[in-house]
Design a protein around this motif. Sequence first.
Motif, mmCIF file in Angstrom:
data_model
loop_
_atom_site.group_PDB
_atom_site.id
_atom_site.type_symbol
_atom_site.label_atom_id
_atom_site.label_comp_id
_atom_site.label_asym_id
_atom_site.label_seq_id
_atom_site.Cartn_x
_atom_site.Cartn_y
_atom_site.Cartn_z
ATOM 1 N N THR A 65 -28.057 -11.533 -4.088
ATOM 2 C CA THR A 65 -27.179 -12.482 -3.129
ATOM 3 C C THR A 65 -26.398 -11.753 -2.528
ATOM 4 O O THR A 65 -25.784 -10.755 -2.714
ATOM 5 C CB THR A 65 -26.046 -13.347 -4.303
ATOM 6 O OG1 THR A 65 -27.077 -14.077 -5.152
ATOM 7 C CG2 THR A 65 -25.432 -14.209 -3.541
ATOM 8 N N PRO A 66 -26.019 -11.985 -1.162
ATOM 9 C CA PRO A 66 -25.357 -11.247 -0.261
ATOM 10 C C PRO A 66 -23.901 -11.737 -0.524
ATOM 11 O O PRO A 66 -23.617 -12.796 -0.694
ATOM 12 C CB PRO A 66 -25.781 -11.889 1.162
ATOM 13 C CG PRO A 66 -26.444 -13.000 1.119
ATOM 14 C CD PRO A 66 -27.230 -13.055 -0.465
ATOM 15 N N ARG A 67 -23.062 -10.914 -0.423
ATOM 16 C CA ARG A 67 -21.441 -11.136 -0.832
ATOM 17 C C ARG A 67 -20.908 -10.419 0.155
ATOM 18 O O ARG A 67 -20.929 -9.228 0.159
ATOM 19 C CB ARG A 67 -21.201 -11.046 -2.172
ATOM 20 C CG ARG A 67 -22.129 -11.473 -3.145
ATOM 21 C CD ARG A 67 -21.589 -11.445 -4.835
ATOM 22 N NE ARG A 67 -22.449 -11.840 -5.842
ATOM 23 C CZ ARG A 67 -22.420 -13.255 -6.104
ATOM 24 N NH1 ARG A 67 -21.879 -13.956 -5.328
ATOM 25 N NH2 ARG A 67 -23.549 -13.750 -6.825
ATOM 26 N N ASP A 68 -19.688 -11.042 0.648
ATOM 27 C CA ASP A 68 -18.697 -10.416 1.569
ATOM 28 C C ASP A 68 -17.365 -10.853 1.702
ATOM 29 O O ASP A 68 -16.856 -10.919 0.674
ATOM 30 C CB ASP A 68 -19.308 -10.510 3.183
ATOM 31 C CG ASP A 68 -19.896 -11.763 3.335
ATOM 32 O OD1 ASP A 68 -19.210 -12.942 3.487
ATOM 33 O OD2 ASP A 68 -21.165 -11.817 3.650
ATOM 34 N N TYR A 69 -16.880 -11.237 2.681
ATOM 35 C CA TYR A 69 -15.374 -11.902 2.614
ATOM 36 C C TYR A 69 -15.278 -12.986 1.429
ATOM 37 O O TYR A 69 -16.227 -13.817 1.134
ATOM 38 C CB TYR A 69 -15.041 -12.423 3.990
ATOM 39 C CG TYR A 69 -13.603 -12.692 4.144
ATOM 40 C CD1 TYR A 69 -12.598 -11.804 3.942
ATOM 41 C CD2 TYR A 69 -13.104 -13.943 4.320
ATOM 42 C CE1 TYR A 69 -11.206 -12.151 4.130
ATOM 43 C CE2 TYR A 69 -11.894 -14.325 4.678
ATOM 44 C CZ TYR A 69 -10.828 -13.309 4.450
ATOM 45 O OH TYR A 69 -9.467 -13.675 4.503
ATOM 46 N N HIS A 70 -13.928 -12.776 0.705
ATOM 47 C CA HIS A 70 -13.686 -13.741 -0.577
ATOM 48 C C HIS A 70 -14.562 -13.137 -1.639
ATOM 49 O O HIS A 70 -14.162 -13.941 -2.647
ATOM 50 C CB HIS A 70 -13.888 -15.216 -0.034
ATOM 51 C CG HIS A 70 -13.036 -15.645 0.479
ATOM 52 N ND1 HIS A 70 -12.961 -17.175 1.010
ATOM 53 C CD2 HIS A 70 -11.727 -15.347 1.125
ATOM 54 C CE1 HIS A 70 -11.796 -17.540 1.711
ATOM 55 N NE2 HIS A 70 -11.139 -16.513 1.949
ATOM 56 N N SER A 71 -15.281 -12.059 -1.667
ATOM 57 C CA SER A 71 -16.174 -11.922 -2.848
ATOM 58 C C SER A 71 -15.515 -11.136 -3.878
ATOM 59 O O SER A 71 -14.228 -10.648 -3.498
ATOM 60 C CB SER A 71 -17.393 -11.008 -2.484
ATOM 61 O OG SER A 71 -16.880 -9.757 -2.079
ATOM 62 N N GLY A 72 -15.717 -11.023 -4.870
ATOM 63 C CA GLY A 72 -15.056 -9.921 -5.908
ATOM 64 C C GLY A 72 -16.236 -9.336 -6.827
ATOM 65 O O GLY A 72 -17.094 -9.609 -6.900
ATOM 66 N N ALA A 73 -15.525 -8.255 -7.718
ATOM 67 C CA ALA A 73 -16.345 -7.523 -8.375
ATOM 68 C C ALA A 73 -15.286 -6.856 -9.507
ATOM 69 O O ALA A 73 -14.305 -6.402 -9.248
ATOM 70 C CB ALA A 73 -17.003 -6.354 -7.690
ATOM 71 N N LEU A 74 -15.818 -6.949 -10.907
ATOM 72 C CA LEU A 74 -15.134 -6.593 -11.818
ATOM 73 C C LEU A 74 -15.911 -5.918 -12.844
ATOM 74 O O LEU A 74 -17.219 -6.129 -13.218
ATOM 75 C CB LEU A 74 -14.620 -7.814 -12.555
ATOM 76 C CG LEU A 74 -13.532 -8.990 -11.921
ATOM 77 C CD1 LEU A 74 -13.156 -10.111 -12.750
ATOM 78 C CD2 LEU A 74 -12.075 -8.182 -11.728
ATOM 79 N N LEU A 75 -15.516 -4.764 -13.481
ATOM 80 C CA LEU A 75 -15.779 -4.067 -14.461
ATOM 81 C C LEU A 75 -15.948 -4.810 -15.971
ATOM 82 O O LEU A 75 -14.714 -5.368 -16.103
ATOM 83 C CB LEU A 75 -15.247 -2.522 -14.671
ATOM 84 C CG LEU A 75 -15.848 -1.834 -15.876
ATOM 85 C CD1 LEU A 75 -17.362 -1.370 -15.306
ATOM 86 C CD2 LEU A 75 -15.108 -0.634 -16.234
ATOM 87 N N ASP A 76 -16.906 -5.221 -16.699
ATOM 88 C CA ASP A 76 -16.722 -5.991 -17.999
ATOM 89 C C ASP A 76 -16.589 -4.999 -18.988
ATOM 90 O O ASP A 76 -16.531 -3.966 -18.860
ATOM 91 C CB ASP A 76 -17.617 -6.986 -18.250
ATOM 92 C CG ASP A 76 -19.243 -6.245 -18.483
ATOM 93 O OD1 ASP A 76 -19.260 -5.233 -18.975
ATOM 94 O OD2 ASP A 76 -20.013 -7.341 -18.674
ATOM 95 N N LEU A 77 -16.608 -5.432 -20.276
ATOM 96 C CA LEU A 77 -16.118 -4.608 -21.504
ATOM 97 C C LEU A 77 -17.348 -3.766 -22.004
ATOM 98 O O LEU A 77 -17.177 -2.895 -22.664
ATOM 99 C CB LEU A 77 -15.791 -5.794 -22.543
ATOM 100 C CG LEU A 77 -15.050 -5.196 -23.874
ATOM 101 C CD1 LEU A 77 -13.949 -4.430 -23.419
ATOM 102 C CD2 LEU A 77 -14.951 -6.407 -24.979
#
Length: 531
Positions: free
Chosen positions: A365-377
């Motif tokens: 999926t393309p993601r840009d403005y308003h996107s986010g990314a998080l490291l999980d456990l």
Amino acid sequence: MDTEELEHGHLLAAGPDAGRVVFIDNSAAPIGPKRWIFDPTQPNASAWNQLGAFPLNAQASCNGHVALQNGNVMFFGGGPGCGSALRQVWLFDVTLGTWSTLPPADMLCPRWYPTAVRLANNRVAVVNGCGGTSAPTCTSGPVPNHEVYDANLGSWLPSGLPVAWTSFACADVIACQYLRAHLLPAAPGAPNGYVFWIGGTGFASSPPYPPNTIQPSQFLDPGSNTVLDGTSPTGGRSQNSVLLIDLAAGGLRRVVVVGGHAASVSPVLTWHYIDNPSPGTGSRWNPQGNGPDFPPGHGRVWHDTVIMPDGRILVVGGRHSADTGLVPPDPDATSLSNTQELRKPLRRNPFDLTSPWQILAQAQTPRDYHSGALLDLTGRVLSFGGEWSSVHTTDPSRADVEIFTPPEFFSTSGALIPQPQILPATPSVIPYANDFMIYLAVPPGGPSVFSSVSLVRPGSTTHAFNMEQRYLRLAFSEVATAYDDQTGWTAVSLRATSPADATWAPEGYYILFAVTPSGFPSAGKFVRIPS
């Protein structure tokens, strides 16, 4: 899932939902934004649990958010726009799973796109944003001041009055929203540390993209409430990623600026870093001349960046140009994030200046403005949200999550490598400046040699900006390794040293990882650093 795009995400570290993510979408009034709990260990629809609307039925998106010492999450301001910015503060109680507004804790100034920064002593600095004139020190448009919330007292300091900045490079509303700000550890003359920032979300809203929208780095001293100028990377940039990487074991504080725009619509292919930054001209930015730039075609803006358990930087998503209405649209559809280049994450070691950027597996999926990314456990990365351009309406805003598994998790045959586990005997509470033991159990076929130990702050991200991005590498030594012939498991014990004080690691929860030489992490364990 019945929602609009996922805009805000915070990894919960305490309570019954620890390890899950609370998401907030950008639904507008009269319904208000919806809230969701996402479990990354569950497949598809069973991972989602809707929690209902905010206490205030308003479009309370575009706010700032961080976690307090007890793991509760505070959300500051936001709103549908600058002229209708909000003063409200919301609290998510991670133990009860409930939301509440905090009327006594309303900010004095309305703030849309504010940045929230955790300070020492369970305090939060809320800086800048865009708002209105509800008080003498509040301004219409950019809000060049800050307010400090003391969670121990449940009130704002000092005396609830925002502190006007005497020096602040904010020539444009867009350029100064979501300042890329982080707390730097204590330094001579700044026992409380500095809140450091450079750049913001965007440029001026009309061409010719004036150079004065490129801010120099600046330093807020939360003790004296003064703002001091620093130096700028060559050429400046905005819509970038600014990462704070602390090598606590060696006393090194490194700030890395990745990608973004210079004073044009063309993305910057370079990255810059500064070690032990301080006000004035004494500390200088190092241009990216010591190693490779982004690969051709991979320069980007509005990208997400994640600091991995081994300290490497992962760049996810983004686009070639800013065309969501903040600047004139780019008519070239091939320049957006649906290109194959920008759907491929990049990764690099920020401490090895000769290491190349790695191009990794392409996202679906393309993601840009308003996107986010998080490291999980587990050390994987959750990529979510994203807004598509108004001139490319065939691809809607995103209300889904994609999980990225780094290549170190796989053997040469493509099978998942058994992941070392941190045992419950490892302490869950780690005082400052103390040695503590880490006990690991390594399954058969898993790696049992570790080259680093790290603490990573659980992420709190929106608009491609993680307000809780913090990585600390700890000094450690191996104590013992024992192999069990009957079970094939290996027991490993390590001794590590915790961070020195709350300016290195503000009180609260962190993810503890033990990492192998290849960069393969153990499964993480939430630990809490008390005051």
